[in-house]
Design a protein around this motif. Structure first.
Motif, PDB file in Angstrom:
ATOM      1  N   ILE A 173      39.388  37.230  37.315  1.00 47.63           N
ATOM      2  CA  ILE A 173      38.927  38.401  36.652  1.00 47.63           C
ATOM      3  C   ILE A 173      39.322  38.079  35.223  1.00 47.63           C
ATOM      4  O   ILE A 173      40.399  38.102  35.081  1.00 47.63           O
ATOM      5  N   ARG A 183      35.244  45.124  38.665  1.00 48.39           N
ATOM      6  CA  ARG A 183      36.372  44.722  39.253  1.00 48.39           C
ATOM      7  C   ARG A 183      36.451  45.304  40.504  1.00 48.39           C
ATOM      8  O   ARG A 183      36.937  44.660  41.738  1.00 48.39           O
ATOM      9  N   THR A 199      38.683  40.138  31.396  1.00 44.44           N
ATOM     10  CA  THR A 199      38.283  41.432  30.677  1.00 44.44           C
ATOM     11  C   THR A 199      37.733  40.922  29.242  1.00 44.44           C
ATOM     12  O   THR A 199      37.972  39.953  28.826  1.00 44.44           O
ATOM     13  N   VAL A 256      35.002  44.097  32.798  1.00 47.57           N
ATOM     14  CA  VAL A 256      35.011  42.612  33.329  1.00 47.57           C
ATOM     15  C   VAL A 256      33.978  42.096  32.613  1.00 47.57           C
ATOM     16  O   VAL A 256      32.775  42.478  32.746  1.00 47.57           O
ATOM     17  N   GLY A 295      33.918  37.601  36.109  1.00 49.50           N
ATOM     18  CA  GLY A 295      34.376  37.915  37.442  1.00 49.50           C
ATOM     19  C   GLY A 295      33.794  37.000  38.459  1.00 49.50           C
ATOM     20  O   GLY A 295      32.724  36.824  38.309  1.00 49.50           O
ATOM     21  N   THR A 316      39.869  35.935  43.622  1.00 43.84           N
ATOM     22  CA  THR A 316      39.249  36.631  42.764  1.00 43.84           C
ATOM     23  C   THR A 316      39.740  36.046  41.266  1.00 43.84           C
ATOM     24  O   THR A 316      41.006  36.095  41.305  1.00 43.84           O
ATOM     25  N   LEU A 354      34.263  43.316  43.014  1.00 42.45           N
ATOM     26  CA  LEU A 354      34.630  42.130  43.413  1.00 42.45           C
ATOM     27  C   LEU A 354      35.709  42.001  44.236  1.00 42.45           C
ATOM     28  O   LEU A 354      36.142  41.371  44.973  1.00 42.45           O
ATOM     29  N   ASP A 355      36.694  42.929  43.924  1.00 40.73           N
ATOM     30  CA  ASP A 355      38.055  43.084  44.710  1.00 40.73           C
ATOM     31  C   ASP A 355      37.544  43.542  46.253  1.00 40.73           C
ATOM     32  O   ASP A 355      38.007  42.997  47.210  1.00 40.73           O
ATOM     33  N   TYR A 397      29.839  41.064  36.568  1.00 44.20           N
ATOM     34  CA  TYR A 397      30.383  41.656  35.163  1.00 44.20           C
ATOM     35  C   TYR A 397      30.029  42.964  35.013  1.00 44.20           C
ATOM     36  O   TYR A 397      28.944  43.445  35.473  1.00 44.20           O
TER      37      TYR A 397
END
Length: 153
Positions: free
Chosen positions: A32, A16, A34, A50, A53, A30, A19-20, A66
């Motif tokens: 995401i 996470r 879970t 994740v 993602g 984005t 990716l952010d 992920y």
């Protein structure tokens, strides 16, 4: 018929955040999801990690990621070392992510953002025999990026 390839990165608990971060560098949006979103009981360890993602931007940038189930390690799964020795790149990583921009200014912008927060420069961004700019760095998440300027046709 068209085909699209997308780099898929595997992390150990920090997908996470990675990716952010990549969304902040390249723009776009984005997505995401879970493990809990797909039915894992929320009270189980790792349910908030994740499982799917994606970062996608209008300029064509796409990357997926992920969190591999299991022990958290805070780094990308795979090799962890890329460096220059005797004029060559030595690595134990299976792959790098390559990003090419239309101009040196654009490439420098991506480079500066990727370098933020604890990266390791493998090869500084500079003119090369094949490009107006080329460089390699390993970002704070353990991903090695090859950043360059698209060669004129």
């Amino acid at each position: 018929m068209t085909i699209q390839t997308t780099t898929h990165l595997n992390f150990r608990g920090d997908a996470r955040a990675a990716l952010d971060f990549y969304q902040s560098v390249f723009g776009g949006h984005t997505v995401i999801n879970t493990y809990a979103d797909f039915g894992m009981p929320k009270e189980l360890p790792g349910a908030d990690h994740v499982v799917f993602g994606l970062v996608a931007s209008d300029n064509g940038f796409r990357v997926m990621g992920y969190d591999v189930p299991g022990e958290p390690g805070g780094t990308i799964v795979g090799g962890t070392s890329t460096r220059r020795e005797n004029g060559t790149t030595v690595t134990d990583q299976a792959s790098f992510v390559s990003v090419n921009a239309d101009s040196l200014d654009e490439a420098q912008g991506y480079w500066d953002k990727l370098a933020d927060g604890g990266s390791t420069v493998v090869e500084p961004l500079a003119a090369s025999a094949w490009s107006a700019g080329f460089g390699m760095l390993t970002d704070r998440f353990g991903v090695t990026w090859s950043v360059g300027v698209t060669a004129a046709a």
